[in-house]
Structure formats: C-alpha cells, structure tokens
Design an enzyme around this catalytic site. Structure first.
Site, PDB file in Angstrom:
ATOM      1  N   ARG A 110       0.854  -1.197   0.000  1.00 25.13           N
ATOM      2  CA  ARG A 110       0.000   0.000   0.000  1.00 25.13           C
ATOM      3  C   ARG A 110       0.885   1.240   0.000  1.00 25.13           C
ATOM      4  O   ARG A 110       0.886   2.027   0.932  1.00 25.13           O
ATOM      5  CB  ARG A 110      -0.946  -0.065   1.185  1.00 25.13           C
ATOM      6  N   GLN A 170      -0.603   2.729  -5.626  1.00 21.85           N
ATOM      7  CA  GLN A 170      -1.987   3.137  -5.382  1.00 21.85           C
ATOM      8  C   GLN A 170      -2.912   2.863  -6.579  1.00 21.85           C
ATOM      9  O   GLN A 170      -4.043   2.436  -6.406  1.00 21.85           O
ATOM     10  CB  GLN A 170      -2.030   4.632  -5.066  1.00 21.85           C
ATOM     11  N   ASP A 198      -4.156  -0.790  -6.686  1.00 20.36           N
ATOM     12  CA  ASP A 198      -4.646  -1.327  -5.419  1.00 20.36           C
ATOM     13  C   ASP A 198      -6.139  -1.694  -5.499  1.00 20.36           C
ATOM     14  O   ASP A 198      -7.011  -0.848  -5.295  1.00 20.36           O
ATOM     15  CB  ASP A 198      -4.381  -0.272  -4.328  1.00 20.36           C
ATOM     16  N   SER A 246      -8.351  -1.093  -2.291  1.00 21.34           N
ATOM     17  CA  SER A 246      -8.874   0.261  -2.098  1.00 21.34           C
ATOM     18  C   SER A 246     -10.017   0.553  -3.056  1.00 21.34           C
ATOM     19  O   SER A 246     -11.055   1.090  -2.644  1.00 21.34           O
ATOM     20  CB  SER A 246      -7.785   1.314  -2.327  1.00 21.34           C
ATOM     21  N   TYR A 306      -2.707  -0.703   7.806  1.00 23.85           N
ATOM     22  CA  TYR A 306      -3.781  -1.534   8.366  1.00 23.85           C
ATOM     23  C   TYR A 306      -3.915  -1.320   9.867  1.00 23.85           C
ATOM     24  O   TYR A 306      -2.949  -0.999  10.552  1.00 23.85           O
ATOM     25  CB  TYR A 306      -3.483  -3.011   8.104  1.00 23.85           C
TER      26      TYR A 306
END
Ligand code: NAD
Length: 361
Positions: free
Chosen positions: A119, A124, A127, A130, A225
């Site tokens: 992450r 990004q 991902d 997400s 996380y």
C-alpha cells in the site's frame, strides 16, 4: 504474450473490461476472454471482440494463457492445466487462506496476489483492495437507505418536519470514509470510530464527528492496516459503540485486522438496545463480522433490527467496479512487464510484495 480472463463463478464483476483490451493490445498483449465473462457487468462478448479480443472456452484459456487473470482464484486443481510458465493474477488472500501458497508451489506455478500489493504511493493505482472498498462503502449506505423505514435527510414539509437520520461508521478506512461521504451527501448526521489516529483528520474533513476511545494500539509498520486491540480496549470501545448505537438509524461496520477474525464491536446486547427499524450493514462479515449476529451474504432481522452481512457489495455495482478493477490490472501489467523481452521486472518492490509463490520464471 497471451492474457486470459476467466468468467467469475459467483460474482457479477469481470477482471478486465473491453476499454482495457484497447490499451493492452498496443503494449503487445493478446487478450482471450472466456465466453460471457463480462455479461453480468454489461460488457457483452461483442464489445470485447470489437476491441480485438478473442472469445474462447475456459479450457483453452486456462491451458494457453501466459497470464491468467481472475478476481477470485479458481479451484486450485484447475491450475494444473496451465503451462508451467503461466503467471496467475488473482485475489488469493494468503493472509486468510494459509494453505494456498503451498498448494500453488506444489503445482509449480507462479502467482501474484492482488491483495498483497504494497500500500505505497507508487502502487496506489494498482490497489484493488482500495478501489473495491471504496465502491462497497458507497453502496453500503444506499443498501441501508433502501431498507430503512425513514428518510436520510432532514425534511421540512407542509405536513411537518423530519429529523435527519443518524449514521455510525465503525472503521474509517477506505470503505468507511466512502460510507461517511455518501451518508453526508444524503444529509445524515455521521459519527465514526477508528483505532488509527490518522483517521480522525480524514473523518473530520468529511464533516463527520470522530469518536475517540483512549488507548488504541497502532503500528506504523502495519502498512496502513489496523492492528489487534487489547481485550480492555475492545471492552471500552463496545461500551462507547453501544451509547452511540442506541441513537443510530444506520450502522456501517468495516473494521478489519489483516489475517485475523474481525473484532466484534456490536455484540447481541447492543443490537437489542438499538431502535426497531434501524439497519446494520456489516462489510466485515466474510471474516466473521463486526456484529455478533451477522451472517455472511444474508439479510436477517433481530428484534426489529435489520442486519446485512455482505463483504462483496462492490459486486452490486458490477459495471463500475469492474472498470476500476480492470484499470488496476492494467496499471499493474504496465508496471511489472518488460515488453521487449517478455519477462517480469527484477527487483521490483511491488512484485516482491505481491508474488506469493517461490517459482522463478
Ligand atoms: P481495512 O479494510 O483493513 O480496515 C478498515 C478499517 O478498520 C481500518 O481503518 C482499521 O484501522 C479499522 N479498524 C481495525 N480494527 C478496528 C477496531 N477495533 N475499531 C475500529 N476500527 C478498527 O483497511 P483499509 O480501509 O483497506 O485501509 C486502511 C488505511 O490504509 C487507509 O485508510 C489508508 O490510510 C491506508 N491505505 C493506504 C494506501 C496507499 O497508500 N496506497 C492504500 C490503501 C489504504
């Protein structure tokens, strides 16, 4: 380089959409799509063919692909028909399925797990966790609003005034923040909890109230996380949640701890104190749920409170979620592949994090 896309068996989404085929072809990829793979997300076979893809049988795709892409992994035995050099790309979730890595190593095949992509800022755009969490957070409020026997916004009418609904969001990560934003857009009063202090500013910037419980454990090395909390913290948090839950019309729960069962933040006694007609949407239901009564993939009613357990709400907006997923895959492929010599990049931090097997290619 042949890319194969498999039709999902229990999901309306598809991993690669026609618009992505158009971008992959100039990079040297040939795309093979299982018949009707995009049908449930409203991308019919002809739209793939129009972009230069070939519609083929599952059998042919599994045995001929150099890269085999799916959202959910296939039953492991089906990978035995792949070429030894095939790269599998899917959401293998090795932090939940602890046997998957060993099984794939036994077959001798290389696998990239999309949920293991680091992450980082660089990753990004690749991902999928997400992008799918964001869709799920949005949909959670819409699903709740459909069941709720009330308006969400304040209404001032000639027939009288209606108070705005109160929404409580537990876990203000990607899904939680999108749930907050959607509830605010609809005019709700929103409160949210998270154990990460960074979430406070994000929650407040969306116009919601951040509810703090002292003593949360944080780990800056956990890659963004949340981490497991002490029994004492969870106990105090449950008490605070209960105070807020009694007034809430909608609770959306998203609290997850990677590789562990989701923490129970809404026990039975809290549900029993909630207003009749209120709704809980539990996005953590596939890992046990944040509500003790949640049943994964089910909508139940307990003491007049609706409880929807669903960790795959992205599948209920299949066209846009497939588009985002497909964009993530395109960005990944573009990043990891050397197109001239058709090999995976060496020493790449994204590959290092996401390849879960030990096969070298
Ligand atoms: P997630 O789905 O694993 O968890 C959802 C949320 O639940 C998290 O915010 C977590 O802190 C929270 N949570 C865990 N235990 C809790 C408890 N007992 N009570 C209340 N909340 C609890 O996480 P996620 O939403 O996928 O990601 C979390 C964060 O990671 C993001 O908000 C972001 O800061 C970071 N992130 C960074 C990138 C990036 O830089 N590329 C990408 C995605 C996410």
């Amino acid at each position: 380089m042949k890319i194969g896309v498999i039709k999902e068996s229990d999901d309306n989404r598809v991993a690669i959409i026609p618009a992505t085929i158009k971008k992959l072809t100039p990079l040297g990829f040939e795309c093979f799509i299982e018949k009707e793979a995009g049908a449930k997300s409203f991308f019919p076979d002809e739209t793939y063919e129009a972009e230069g893809a070939t519609i083929d049988s599952r059998e042919n795709i599994i045995s001929n692909s150099d890269i085999l892409v799916s959202i959910h992994p296939l039953p492991v035995d089906q990978y035995k028909a792949c070429k030894a050099t095939t790269l599998l790309i899917s959401m293998f979730a090795p932090f939940n399925d602890t046997e998957i890595e060993g099984k794939l190593n036994d077959i001798g095949i290389k696998a990239l797990s999309l949920d293991m992509i680091p992450r980082s800022t660089l990753a990004q755009s690749m991902d999928v966790l997400s992008s799918m969490a964001s869709v799920a957070g949005y949909k959670s409020i819409l699903e709740a609003s459909n069941i709720l026997p009330r308006y969400i916004p304040m209404m001032i009418t000639a027939a009288g005034s209606i108070k705005p609904a109160r929404v409580l969001v537990l876990g203000a990560g990607v899904a939680g923040l999108q749930a907050i934003a959607t509830a605010k857009r609809l005019g709700a009063i929103v409160e949210a909890f998270d154990t990460r202090s960074a979430a406070k500013e994000e929650v407040e910037s969306l116009g919601a109230k951040f509810v703090e419980v002292e003593g949360a454990v944080e780990d800056k090395d956990a890659g963004g996380y949340g981490v497991q909390q002490s029994e004492d913290f969870i106990k105090r948090q449950r008490a605070e949640v209960q105070n807020r839950a009694m007034n809430a019309d909608i609770i959306v729960t998203t609290a997850q701890v990677r590789g562990r069962k989701a923490p129970i933040l809404v026990p039975n006694e809290t549900v029993e104190k909630m207003k009749k007609g209120s709704v809980i949407v539990d996005l953590a239901s596939s890992t046990g749920g944040n509500c003790a009564l949640s049943q994964d993939q089910k909508l139940i009613s307990h003491n007049g409170v609706w409880i929807m357990g669903n960790s795959n709400l992205a599948g209920r907006i299949p066209q846009d979620s497939s588009t985002l997923f497909s964009n993530n895959i395109f960005n990944l492929l573009k990043h990891i592949y050397n197109h001239e010599d058709k090999t995976l990049k060496q020493d790449d931090p994204i590959l290092e994090g996401a390849i879960i097997t030990n096969k070298t290619q």
